[in-house]
Design a protein around this motif. Structure first.
Motif, mmCIF file in Angstrom:
data_model
loop_
_atom_site.group_PDB
_atom_site.id
_atom_site.type_symbol
_atom_site.label_atom_id
_atom_site.label_comp_id
_atom_site.label_asym_id
_atom_site.label_seq_id
_atom_site.Cartn_x
_atom_site.Cartn_y
_atom_site.Cartn_z
ATOM 1 N N VAL A 99 -2.117 14.479 -9.698
ATOM 2 C CA VAL A 99 -1.116 13.401 -9.665
ATOM 3 C C VAL A 99 0.191 13.960 -10.242
ATOM 4 O O VAL A 99 0.189 14.474 -11.356
ATOM 5 N N LYS A 138 -3.801 13.804 -15.560
ATOM 6 C CA LYS A 138 -4.826 13.831 -14.533
ATOM 7 C C LYS A 138 -4.453 14.872 -13.475
ATOM 8 O O LYS A 138 -3.300 14.906 -13.023
ATOM 9 N N GLN A 151 0.810 -1.201 0.000
ATOM 10 C CA GLN A 151 0.000 0.000 0.000
ATOM 11 C C GLN A 151 0.852 1.264 0.000
ATOM 12 O O GLN A 151 0.629 2.141 -0.798
ATOM 13 N N LYS A 162 2.557 1.809 -3.317
ATOM 14 C CA LYS A 162 1.643 2.305 -4.326
ATOM 15 C C LYS A 162 1.500 3.821 -4.204
ATOM 16 O O LYS A 162 1.462 4.531 -5.176
ATOM 17 N N GLN A 163 1.408 4.267 -2.963
ATOM 18 C CA GLN A 163 1.224 5.702 -2.741
ATOM 19 C C GLN A 163 2.424 6.517 -3.210
ATOM 20 O O GLN A 163 2.252 7.518 -3.868
ATOM 21 N N THR A 164 3.635 6.048 -2.865
ATOM 22 C CA THR A 164 4.807 6.816 -3.273
ATOM 23 C C THR A 164 5.017 6.707 -4.778
ATOM 24 O O THR A 164 5.577 7.594 -5.381
ATOM 25 N N GLN A 176 2.730 6.808 -6.909
ATOM 26 C CA GLN A 176 1.617 7.414 -7.633
ATOM 27 C C GLN A 176 2.088 8.654 -8.383
ATOM 28 O O GLN A 176 2.236 9.736 -7.825
ATOM 29 N N LYS A 177 2.344 8.468 -9.642
ATOM 30 C CA LYS A 177 2.699 9.577 -10.510
ATOM 31 C C LYS A 177 2.368 9.173 -11.933
ATOM 32 O O LYS A 177 2.045 8.023 -12.194
ATOM 33 N N GLN A 178 2.429 10.113 -12.812
ATOM 34 C CA GLN A 178 2.101 9.800 -14.196
ATOM 35 C C GLN A 178 3.177 10.367 -15.109
ATOM 36 O O GLN A 178 3.805 11.371 -14.796
#
Ligand code: CU
Length: 125
Positions: free
Chosen positions: A62, A59, A32, A35-37, A39-41
Motif C-alpha cells: 500500500v 503494510k 468503489q 476507495k481504490q485511488t 488507498q494509501k497509508q
C-alpha cells in the motif's frame, strides 16, 4: 381500483425502482473507484526531543507516506536521514515533511537525525 389504474401504478412503481437502481448503481461505482485511488497509508511522527513514535509499521503493497511533524528547535533534529533511501530532508523548512516509503517488499528502513544521535525505524510488513 380498475385494471388500468393498477397497470399505471405498476408502471410507475417499476419506473421508480429502475431510476433508483440506475442512480444507486452509479453511486456504488463512484465510491468503489474513489476507495481504490484513496488507498494509501500515512504515519505521523512527532519530532520533539526525539521521534515519537520512533517505530512505525506499514503494510506491504500500500503506497505509504511518513510525515514528520516538526516541534523541535535544536539543530540536532533539523534533518532526518534515511540512509537506505538516500533521503536527507531538512525538517525546518515546513511544519510537516513527507517522506515516501517504498512498500513493494517487506523491509525495515532506519532513519536518524543528521548527526546520528536519534534513531527510528519504519517497518514494512
Ligand atoms: Cu542529532
Amino acid at each position: 381500483m380498475s385494471v388500468e389504474h393498477l397497470l399505471a401504478a405498476v408502471v410507475v412503481l417499476a419506473l421508480i425502482v429502475f431510476i433508483g437502481w440506475w442512480f444507486l448503481g452509479k453511486h456504488e461505482q463512484q465510491a468503489q473507484s474513489a476507495k481504490q485511488t484513496a488507498q494509501k497509508q500515512a504515519a505521523i511522527i512527532k519530532v520533539h526531543g526525539g521521534y515519537s513514535p520512533s517505530t512505525v509499521v506499514l503494510k506491504q503493497g500500500v503506497p505509504a507516506e511518513v510525515k514528520f511533524e516538526m516541534h523541535d528547535q535544536t539543530a540536532c533534529l533539523s534533518h532526518v536521514v534515511f540512509e537506505q533511501l538516500g533521503i536527507d530532508e531538512d525538517l525546518t523548512k515546513q511544519a510537516v515533511t513527507t517522506v515516501k516509503i517504498p512498500t513493494n517488499e517487506k523491509k525495515t528502513f532506519n532513519f536518524a537525525c543528521g548527526m546520528g544521535m536519534f534513531h527510528g525505524k519504519v517497518v514494512v510488513k
